[in-house]
Scaffold this motif. Structure first.
Motif, mmCIF file in Angstrom:
data_model
loop_
_atom_site.group_PDB
_atom_site.id
_atom_site.type_symbol
_atom_site.label_atom_id
_atom_site.label_comp_id
_atom_site.label_asym_id
_atom_site.label_seq_id
_atom_site.Cartn_x
_atom_site.Cartn_y
_atom_site.Cartn_z
ATOM 1 N N ARG A 27 0.833 -1.205 0.000
ATOM 2 C CA ARG A 27 0.000 0.000 0.000
ATOM 3 C C ARG A 27 0.870 1.259 0.000
ATOM 4 O O ARG A 27 0.556 2.248 -0.660
ATOM 5 C CB ARG A 27 -0.928 -0.002 1.216
ATOM 6 C CG ARG A 27 -2.057 -1.029 1.151
ATOM 7 C CD ARG A 27 -2.925 -0.942 2.394
ATOM 8 N NE ARG A 27 -4.045 -1.858 2.355
ATOM 9 C CZ ARG A 27 -3.963 -3.142 2.733
ATOM 10 N NH1 ARG A 27 -2.812 -3.630 3.169
ATOM 11 N NH2 ARG A 27 -5.030 -3.926 2.673
ATOM 12 N N SER A 28 1.964 1.206 0.750
ATOM 13 C CA SER A 28 2.816 2.382 0.887
ATOM 14 C C SER A 28 3.600 2.706 -0.379
ATOM 15 O O SER A 28 4.048 3.845 -0.558
ATOM 16 C CB SER A 28 3.801 2.184 2.047
ATOM 17 O OG SER A 28 4.615 1.034 1.813
ATOM 18 N N THR A 29 3.794 1.711 -1.257
ATOM 19 C CA THR A 29 4.580 1.935 -2.475
ATOM 20 C C THR A 29 3.719 1.915 -3.734
ATOM 21 O O THR A 29 4.246 2.075 -4.837
ATOM 22 C CB THR A 29 5.675 0.870 -2.611
ATOM 23 O OG1 THR A 29 5.088 -0.442 -2.716
ATOM 24 C CG2 THR A 29 6.636 0.910 -1.426
ATOM 25 N N ALA A 30 2.419 1.718 -3.589
ATOM 26 C CA ALA A 30 1.552 1.524 -4.762
ATOM 27 C C ALA A 30 1.575 2.721 -5.701
ATOM 28 O O ALA A 30 1.646 2.563 -6.927
ATOM 29 C CB ALA A 30 0.126 1.223 -4.313
ATOM 30 N N SER A 31 1.535 3.932 -5.153
ATOM 31 C CA SER A 31 1.514 5.115 -6.004
ATOM 32 C C SER A 31 2.824 5.255 -6.779
ATOM 33 O O SER A 31 2.809 5.535 -7.990
ATOM 34 C CB SER A 31 1.276 6.361 -5.139
ATOM 35 O OG SER A 31 1.299 7.531 -5.936
ATOM 36 N N HIS A 32 3.938 5.065 -6.095
ATOM 37 C CA HIS A 32 5.253 5.129 -6.754
ATOM 38 C C HIS A 32 5.365 4.035 -7.812
ATOM 39 O O HIS A 32 5.839 4.278 -8.924
ATOM 40 C CB HIS A 32 6.349 4.986 -5.695
ATOM 41 C CG HIS A 32 7.734 5.177 -6.237
ATOM 42 N ND1 HIS A 32 8.850 5.043 -5.450
ATOM 43 C CD2 HIS A 32 8.193 5.459 -7.486
ATOM 44 C CE1 HIS A 32 9.933 5.258 -6.180
ATOM 45 N NE2 HIS A 32 9.558 5.496 -7.415
ATOM 46 N N VAL A 75 -7.103 -1.086 -2.635
ATOM 47 C CA VAL A 75 -7.581 -2.142 -1.738
ATOM 48 C C VAL A 75 -7.886 -1.529 -0.368
ATOM 49 O O VAL A 75 -7.162 -0.647 0.106
ATOM 50 C CB VAL A 75 -6.513 -3.250 -1.610
ATOM 51 C CG1 VAL A 75 -6.868 -4.211 -0.485
ATOM 52 C CG2 VAL A 75 -6.395 -4.014 -2.912
ATOM 53 N N GLY A 76 -8.932 -2.006 0.244
ATOM 54 C CA GLY A 76 -9.317 -1.498 1.561
ATOM 55 C C GLY A 76 -8.228 -1.705 2.594
ATOM 56 O O GLY A 76 -7.403 -2.613 2.467
ATOM 57 N N PRO A 77 -8.205 -0.892 3.633
ATOM 58 C CA PRO A 77 -7.124 -0.943 4.625
ATOM 59 C C PRO A 77 -7.040 -2.245 5.397
ATOM 60 O O PRO A 77 -5.987 -2.574 5.936
ATOM 61 C CB PRO A 77 -7.442 0.236 5.559
ATOM 62 C CG PRO A 77 -8.903 0.487 5.375
ATOM 63 C CD PRO A 77 -9.193 0.155 3.945
ATOM 64 N N THR A 78 -8.110 -3.010 5.445
ATOM 65 C CA THR A 78 -8.078 -4.270 6.194
ATOM 66 C C THR A 78 -8.049 -5.492 5.288
ATOM 67 O O THR A 78 -7.927 -6.606 5.772
ATOM 68 C CB THR A 78 -9.314 -4.370 7.111
ATOM 69 O OG1 THR A 78 -10.508 -4.329 6.315
ATOM 70 C CG2 THR A 78 -9.334 -3.225 8.112
ATOM 71 N N ALA A 79 -8.141 -5.296 3.985
ATOM 72 C CA ALA A 79 -8.154 -6.423 3.046
ATOM 73 C C ALA A 79 -6.736 -6.882 2.757
ATOM 74 O O ALA A 79 -5.767 -6.120 2.815
ATOM 75 C CB ALA A 79 -8.857 -6.018 1.762
ATOM 76 N N SER A 80 -6.611 -8.162 2.421
ATOM 77 C CA SER A 80 -5.312 -8.725 2.046
ATOM 78 C C SER A 80 -5.007 -8.335 0.595
ATOM 79 O O SER A 80 -5.869 -8.449 -0.282
ATOM 80 C CB SER A 80 -5.339 -10.246 2.185
ATOM 81 O OG SER A 80 -4.138 -10.804 1.678
ATOM 82 N N ILE A 81 -3.765 -7.886 0.345
ATOM 83 C CA ILE A 81 -3.418 -7.474 -1.013
ATOM 84 C C ILE A 81 -2.884 -8.632 -1.859
ATOM 85 O O ILE A 81 -2.814 -8.518 -3.078
ATOM 86 C CB ILE A 81 -2.382 -6.326 -1.005
ATOM 87 C CG1 ILE A 81 -1.056 -6.797 -0.413
ATOM 88 C CG2 ILE A 81 -2.928 -5.120 -0.256
ATOM 89 C CD1 ILE A 81 0.046 -5.758 -0.499
ATOM 90 N N GLY A 82 -2.538 -9.751 -1.203
ATOM 91 C CA GLY A 82 -1.991 -10.887 -1.947
ATOM 92 C C GLY A 82 -2.903 -11.396 -3.049
ATOM 93 O O GLY A 82 -2.479 -11.535 -4.207
#
Length: 202
Positions: free
Chosen positions: A30-35, A103-110
């Motif tokens: 989530r922290s690197t998605a924009s970059h 993705v929502g803050p509590t959802a798994s991104i995998g």
């Protein structure tokens, strides 16, 4: 001077990709998605230009015979790389980064990113293998005229291509892979340069 200009053109894209690789995120979170997304959008027109280093020494109408056939094969391989590696960037880069960023803050991104990774990886492998084939075909096209002068560049490019299969431009190996491409293209441009002295009319 003409050879220097050709070398500059041939090495511009891999050196730009090497520089970009120094800031490429090592993972998609989530922290690197924009970059991640922004970088792959910016590099979308740059990755296909990696083939310029092969097109420069082949910038002639194909001649009859083996060299002409090899030239056409090299062009086709370069096109295949440009198409399929762009697919990797679009799917595993832009699409995956955009999806993870929403993705929502509590959802798994995998479960969101891994299917996109798998598809992108398949496209990328096809593209890189096409590039490796284009390098080999370029050598076959140039060897009859330039002989062993093109072998050092070819060897470096084949090694770089093999590393590119799974390194992308991630630091450190991906960055050094792009530097190796730049070196290989420079050596190939030098090897394919006209080495016959110009004859002046009396």
């Amino acid at each position: 001077m003409l050879t220097i200009r050709k070398i500059a053109l041939a090495t511009a894209a891999p050196l730009a990709l090497a520089a970009a690789g120094l800031t490429h995120p090592h993972g998609l979170f989530r922290s690197t998605a924009s970059h991640w997304t922004g970088m792959h959008i910016a590099l979308l027109p740059v990755f296909p230009l990696l083939t310029v280093g092969l097109l420069i020494p082949l910038w002639h109408r194909p001649r009859p015979g083996l060299a002409g056939v090899a030239t056409v094969v090299a062009w086709a391989g370069a096109f295949g790389y440009a198409v399929f590696y762009t697919g990797l960037d679009a799917v595993a880069g832009i699409a995956a980064g955009t999806a993870v960023g929403h993705v929502g803050p509590t959802a798994s991104i995998g479960p969101v990113k891994h299917p996109l990774y798998d598809t992108g990886e398949l496209l990328g492998h096809v593209g890189v293998y096409a590039l490796i084939g284009a390098v080999a075909a370029t050598a076959a096209a140039l060897f009859p005229k330039h002989g062993v002068r093109i072998l050092p560049g070819t060897a470096v490019l084949l090694g770089a291509g093999w590393s590119f299969v799974d390194s992308h431009i991630f630091w450190p190996r991906g960055v050094w892979t792009m530097v190796a491409f730049a070196l290989g293209f420079a050596l190939l441009a030098w090897g394919a340069a006209d080495n016959e002295p110009h004859r002046h009319r009396p």
